[in-house]
Design a protein around this motif. Sequence first.
Motif, PDB file in Angstrom:
ATOM      1  N   ARG A 131       2.390  48.139 -17.666  1.00 31.13           N
ATOM      2  CA  ARG A 131       1.741  49.416 -16.948  1.00 31.13           C
ATOM      3  C   ARG A 131       2.206  50.464 -16.138  1.00 31.13           C
ATOM      4  O   ARG A 131       1.950  51.220 -15.752  1.00 31.13           O
ATOM      5  CB  ARG A 131       0.392  48.785 -16.378  1.00 31.13           C
ATOM      6  N   HIS A 132       3.593  49.777 -15.821  1.00 25.99           N
ATOM      7  CA  HIS A 132       4.387  50.768 -14.408  1.00 25.99           C
ATOM      8  C   HIS A 132       6.006  50.949 -15.785  1.00 25.99           C
ATOM      9  O   HIS A 132       6.453  50.195 -14.787  1.00 25.99           O
ATOM     10  CB  HIS A 132       4.064  49.919 -13.174  1.00 25.99           C
ATOM     11  N   PRO A 133       5.570  51.874 -16.027  1.00 23.81           N
ATOM     12  CA  PRO A 133       7.620  52.465 -16.554  1.00 23.81           C
ATOM     13  C   PRO A 133       8.061  52.786 -15.499  1.00 23.81           C
ATOM     14  O   PRO A 133       9.330  52.642 -15.932  1.00 23.81           O
ATOM     15  CB  PRO A 133       7.188  53.267 -17.700  1.00 23.81           C
ATOM     16  N   GLU A 134       7.245  53.022 -13.705  1.00 27.06           N
ATOM     17  CA  GLU A 134       8.188  53.110 -13.232  1.00 27.06           C
ATOM     18  C   GLU A 134       8.642  52.257 -12.558  1.00 27.06           C
ATOM     19  O   GLU A 134       9.863  52.575 -11.802  1.00 27.06           O
ATOM     20  CB  GLU A 134       7.073  54.117 -12.385  1.00 27.06           C
ATOM     21  N   LEU A 135       8.958  50.815 -12.488  1.00 25.54           N
ATOM     22  CA  LEU A 135       9.446  50.076 -12.538  1.00 25.54           C
ATOM     23  C   LEU A 135      10.568  49.606 -12.876  1.00 25.54           C
ATOM     24  O   LEU A 135      11.228  48.942 -13.135  1.00 25.54           O
ATOM     25  CB  LEU A 135       8.279  48.385 -12.365  1.00 25.54           C
ATOM     26  N   ARG A 136      10.549  50.101 -14.547  1.00 29.94           N
ATOM     27  CA  ARG A 136      11.360  50.332 -15.082  1.00 29.94           C
ATOM     28  C   ARG A 136      13.207  50.387 -15.047  1.00 29.94           C
ATOM     29  O   ARG A 136      12.823  51.402 -14.779  1.00 29.94           O
ATOM     30  CB  ARG A 136      11.187  50.185 -16.300  1.00 29.94           C
TER      31      ARG A 136
END
Lengths: 220, 220, 220, 220
Positions: free
Chosen positions: C153-158
Amino acid sequence: MAADDPSGEASGPSGLADPSRVQAFSDAVFAIIVTLLVLDLRAPHTHPGGMLDALLREWPSYLAFTISFVYLSVLWLNHHALFRLIARVDARLNWANLALLFSAVVIPFPTATLAAAFAGGDRYDERVAVALYALSATPLSVPWLVIFLHLVRHPELRVPGIGDGYVRAQVPRPVIGIVLYGLSGVLGWFVSPVLGVATFVLMIIFHAATSEGVRRLRRG
Amino acid sequence: MAADDPSGEASGPSGLADPSRVQAFSDAVFAIIVTLLVLDLRAPHTHPGGMLDALLREWPSYLAFTISFVYLSVLWLNHHALFRLIARVDARLNWANLALLFSAVVIPFPTATLAAAFAGGDRYDERVAVALYALSATPLSVPWLVIFLHLVRHPELRVPGIGDGYVRAQVPRPVIGIVLYGLSGVLGWFVSPVLGVATFVLMIIFHAATSEGVRRLRRG
Amino acid sequence: MAADDPSGEASGPSGLADPSRVQAFSDAVFAIIVTLLVLDLRAPHTHPGGMLDALLREWPSYLAFTISFVYLSVLWLNHHALFRLIARVDARLNWANLALLFSAVVIPFPTATLAAAFAGGDRYDERVAVALYALSATPLSVPWLVIFLHLVRHPELRVPGIGDGYVRAQVPRPVIGIVLYGLSGVLGWFVSPVLGVATFVLMIIFHAATSEGVRRLRRG
Amino acid sequence: MAADDPSGEASGPSGLADPSRVQAFSDAVFAIIVTLLVLDLRAPHTHPGGMLDALLREWPSYLAFTISFVYLSVLWLNHHALFRLIARVDARLNWANLALLFSAVVIPFPTATLAAAFAGGDRYDERVAVALYALSATPLSVPWLVIFLHLVRHPELRVPGIGDGYVRAQVPRPVIGIVLYGLSGVLGWFVSPVLGVATFVLMIIFHAATSEGVRRLRRG
């Protein structure tokens, strides 16, 4: 990376990992084993006035502590020097390193058994303890052999500038380890436990002397 | 690096290593010793209603825990400050650092013995324990002396901008350590165990005060 | 940053943290559990000449030590691979990681209980120990599931370049863990303790094989 | 640096140190305490068939283990967030951090005592254990107060962009800790041990909720 996989769907991390986390994990394991050794040195519980005798009676623990500490330090120095050759860690290096750590973590156990056997003074127990030590120490050299052979075949895992010749020159080190640790077990069992222990100490000195790696004798 | 060895065959890693891994290993060892100390503080097993008495009776363990924690913290602060001088680690620094860690790892053992002796209250045992403590603490200063003398002779191992005068000014610190720890053992054995312990506490305060290094009194 | 908050009054650190400290903490925890296992291997106290028998009698400890070491190594490899996907750590990832570490820290306890039960040989105790093991191991998979779903759900953490498809393909791994560990507990309790243990070993092998992450079978 | 001291003689390292080594040391200490907790969970030694009863009887150990793990995790999260504010570590921060670690290292001891008291069931012992816990936990907040006040007065130690207002807003957190932990000890001693424990759990939840720092309520 996105370039490798234009769909951007199934792309995972690249197969080769940075060795720094493997190193940090290994360092922590070595630091912990080396420090846990002190748990075997305990303030003696004695009758009033009996402190000195109680302390002196524990000499095999002090010797075992010192030998274990030196041995694990030498192992760490070897590991330290090994990782100065490695730029990328693949799955096989990771597993071989875990096997290496397994053998290192075990060391306090046969060392304490050796101390207990020599403190007890029974010759049969001493032979058993020397054999156990050899059985524990011999496989320790196997992951080193696996790692050096893997680095010979995979120059892409090496730090740039580390030559084939240098890496190949390290291969005999674990082979000598396997042969001599095995021999020390055989000598300790069939000839004399003290001779077995002497061979162990010799092996630790050998590993200390070659911890920074060996250079080939003939010119590059 | 390949440029150094055009054949690219026998080239190994350069002789001088980055100090970061040595530091990380040392930090882990200090962190573990400091934390293992709590294992000597145990919930007392008593009859119902006896908890308070049982807790109060263990006061020498609390004192020993606190002194050991402070001592090891001071050692770590000194180590921390030392490595701010070092840019490269050669084999001698590596071995001296391992000897330093060996002496640090041992500390919980004489401290616990000291606590046990003072809890027991036998004067002869107290003298033995003070002597053991001095015997353990005196050699701790030797690797510090070796390291400072080595840094005096090898400016290439130092962080740029660390002057000869500054490094030379640190040499008396471990010498004072060796002399005063030895003296505290002699005082503790021949004069009074409490006097010996007082000298230890004084030494810890001295090491705390000088942990950031000392500056020369006369102008550079 | 000051630009974000012209008053310069209430500005705190940004909400997302660098994963390196979380990783270092996790590595240390894994390194310590793996090393503490050796504390269960102790030099036997026996009558003279009884060393060999005493050593052989402790075989369940050796087996438990080996299985625990392999299991924790596999967990660490999985964790290592997981953090190669993560570029930023938010509060939820931090808590899920702590839950994951909690489950890992517990492992030596059910493993030792399992070894004690099989050494004792009582079938009811074996069933209890298998059930305890399953109860401890099943929730271990829950934080992994939370982490993978959160990363979906949170691509910005990848890490840039890690695709949605890849992360989604990892979700079934912890689900399989929860189902099969639960099943092994049920099998161990109602059918046969040995069957339960066999399923555990199978699970460790499954986690080892998939430690580097799985790729989707159909084309991206 | 050489520029500061043209003689190049007496120049030492600059007074302010990089926080990364302090962080790594603190992380290792937290990781070790959290992991050592498992040593209190031991495979029970019972007669054949008695495993389940023996396991169930140890429930206070499981509860103490879980609470200690959560508490230390929360402390580590707070520490983690604290060091995201700090760019340079001076001697006072270093000492305050060591005092903070001292209080953290101690935690397993009062926690185990609390578990032992409630397992024993004697009301007087429970009051003693709650008071010991409060006595151990109250000073834990003091170094946090010292650190936040020091950071208020020394903006040069802060990461650029961390405002005065934000740092000042953190000061009440340790003050609340000191007051409420003290209160929980008083409540536990004079009113009810269970009430004291409930206040501790409340405090842990409070520290968990504020671990990322608090923002001021009124507009910056």
